[in-house]
Write a protein that holds these residues in place. Sequence first.
Motif, mmCIF file in Angstrom:
data_model
loop_
_atom_site.group_PDB
_atom_site.id
_atom_site.type_symbol
_atom_site.label_atom_id
_atom_site.label_comp_id
_atom_site.label_asym_id
_atom_site.label_seq_id
_atom_site.Cartn_x
_atom_site.Cartn_y
_atom_site.Cartn_z
ATOM 1 N N ASN A 1 46.943 -39.023 -41.216
ATOM 2 C CA ASN A 1 47.285 -37.874 -41.659
ATOM 3 C C ASN A 1 48.172 -37.358 -39.411
ATOM 4 O OD1 ASN A 1 45.957 -36.236 -43.880
ATOM 5 N ND2 ASN A 1 44.718 -37.711 -43.210
ATOM 6 N N LEU B 1 50.088 -37.259 -37.084
ATOM 7 C CA LEU B 1 51.006 -37.729 -36.341
ATOM 8 C C LEU B 1 50.923 -39.628 -35.575
ATOM 9 C CD1 LEU B 1 54.221 -37.395 -34.387
ATOM 10 C CD2 LEU B 1 53.137 -37.278 -32.581
ATOM 11 N N GLY C 1 53.021 -39.593 -46.939
ATOM 12 C CA GLY C 1 54.122 -39.050 -45.574
ATOM 13 C C GLY C 1 55.092 -38.901 -45.829
ATOM 14 N N ALA D 1 61.812 -35.406 -40.797
ATOM 15 C CA ALA D 1 61.047 -34.494 -41.389
ATOM 16 C C ALA D 1 60.255 -33.309 -41.057
ATOM 17 C CB ALA D 1 60.633 -35.570 -39.472
ATOM 18 N N LEU E 1 57.869 -31.744 -43.377
ATOM 19 C CA LEU E 1 56.870 -31.092 -43.186
ATOM 20 C C LEU E 1 55.974 -29.791 -43.632
ATOM 21 C CD1 LEU E 1 55.998 -32.799 -39.473
ATOM 22 C CD2 LEU E 1 55.101 -34.031 -41.523
ATOM 23 N N CYS F 1 53.916 -32.317 -46.208
ATOM 24 C CA CYS F 1 53.297 -33.821 -46.063
ATOM 25 C C CYS F 1 52.399 -33.911 -45.369
ATOM 26 C CB CYS F 1 54.440 -34.604 -45.880
ATOM 27 S SG CYS F 1 56.159 -35.070 -47.130
ATOM 28 N N ASP F 2 51.597 -34.841 -44.940
ATOM 29 C CA ASP F 2 50.326 -34.774 -44.234
ATOM 30 C C ASP F 2 50.646 -35.628 -43.407
ATOM 31 O OD1 ASP F 2 48.916 -33.702 -47.348
ATOM 32 O OD2 ASP F 2 49.198 -36.125 -47.722
ATOM 33 N N TRP G 1 54.159 -37.811 -40.688
ATOM 34 C CA TRP G 1 55.046 -37.711 -39.865
ATOM 35 C C TRP G 1 54.775 -39.166 -39.366
ATOM 36 C CZ3 TRP G 1 58.238 -35.283 -35.601
ATOM 37 C CH2 TRP G 1 59.163 -36.134 -35.487
ATOM 38 N N SER H 1 56.679 -41.466 -37.562
ATOM 39 C CA SER H 1 57.791 -41.257 -36.784
ATOM 40 C C SER H 1 58.296 -42.511 -35.571
ATOM 41 C CB SER H 1 57.791 -39.712 -35.678
ATOM 42 O OG SER H 1 58.383 -39.339 -34.739
ATOM 43 N N SER I 1 55.862 -32.262 -34.449
ATOM 44 C CA SER I 1 54.748 -31.639 -35.442
ATOM 45 C C SER I 1 54.016 -31.005 -36.138
ATOM 46 C CB SER I 1 54.242 -33.301 -35.504
ATOM 47 O OG SER I 1 53.862 -33.585 -33.988
ATOM 48 N N ALA J 1 55.392 -27.440 -36.971
ATOM 49 C CA ALA J 1 56.145 -28.039 -38.373
ATOM 50 C C ALA J 1 55.000 -27.788 -39.812
ATOM 51 C CB ALA J 1 55.744 -28.904 -39.003
ATOM 52 N N PHE J 2 53.356 -27.876 -38.715
ATOM 53 C CA PHE J 2 52.749 -28.209 -39.700
ATOM 54 C C PHE J 2 51.221 -26.826 -40.002
ATOM 55 C CE2 PHE J 2 51.308 -33.029 -38.474
ATOM 56 C CZ PHE J 2 51.433 -33.065 -39.874
#
Length: 298
Positions: free
Chosen positions: A3, A5, A188, A195, A199, A203-204, A206, A208, A222, A225-226
């Motif tokens: 989960n 990053l 993911g 990415a 997200l 998606c749960d 990234w 990266s 991230s 985005a989350f």
Amino acid sequence: MFNGLSAFPLTPLVNGNVDEKAFTALIETLVAAKVDAIGALGSTGSYAYLSRAQRARVAQRATAAAGDVPVVVSIGAVNIDDVLRLADDAQQAGVSGVLMAPVSYQPLSRDEVYRLYERVSQAVAVPLCVYDNPATTRFSFDDELLIAVCQLPNIGSLKLGPLSGTRAEASARLQALRQAIPETITLGISGDAHAAAGLLAGCDVWYSVLAGLFPHAARRLSQAAFQGREEEVARLNAELAPLWALFQRYGSLRPIATLAELSGAAQPPCLPFPLRTLQGGDREQLAALLSGSALRPE
């Protein structure tokens, strides 16, 4: 572990040998940045170019330097016996999970890929992340196969490539997958240029490449985005657009290795022969990006 990053660092090389000091420093940077997991020996980590002994040593160094941060190590190889030996080595090193793409010299069929994951999932004692990476493997999972593989034991996450279609279509696909697979399995996104879209679609995690060298920059993107802060996502993505363009043109390994050399995180040449980092105008473009604000630490 699967989960947030997940940062995938380089494995810097010197004359074909792992530069353990540089690699350890990369891991320590990721720990200090508080990434959620570390993906050692991914494609960015040049796993396919390293011997079993080198890969075992890198796994050991990663877990030793990572402390409480979970480490996931790639076990992909052409030969199934090598895959299983690499899985044993990784587990003995104390990894929290393993990652595998369906690597093969001969193109694989859907049945062959299923049988590969069936064999490996039954042999490991830690969670396995399934990696759909057609750019490297020349095999593309369809959702029916992904769902079937997720019914196997010890599957922990799906590492998906860029999601096609509109955001609504991507979200619908993710929702359909979630409804068909065990709730313990996360979804993911990889392919850094796409990415943020993944997200925002739901998606749960990234997976990266950017985070492996610039964890703070990846964390800013991230988190935005989350949290659904779309204007900030657009701004941060625009700042990174020159890097994303080079990722699209060359793949992610060469540009990120070039940045590692330019930043002093790796000695040139840091890639396995005959691979080369970027030269000329592309290298100058990356140097300019490095001097700007997009890749700044906190």
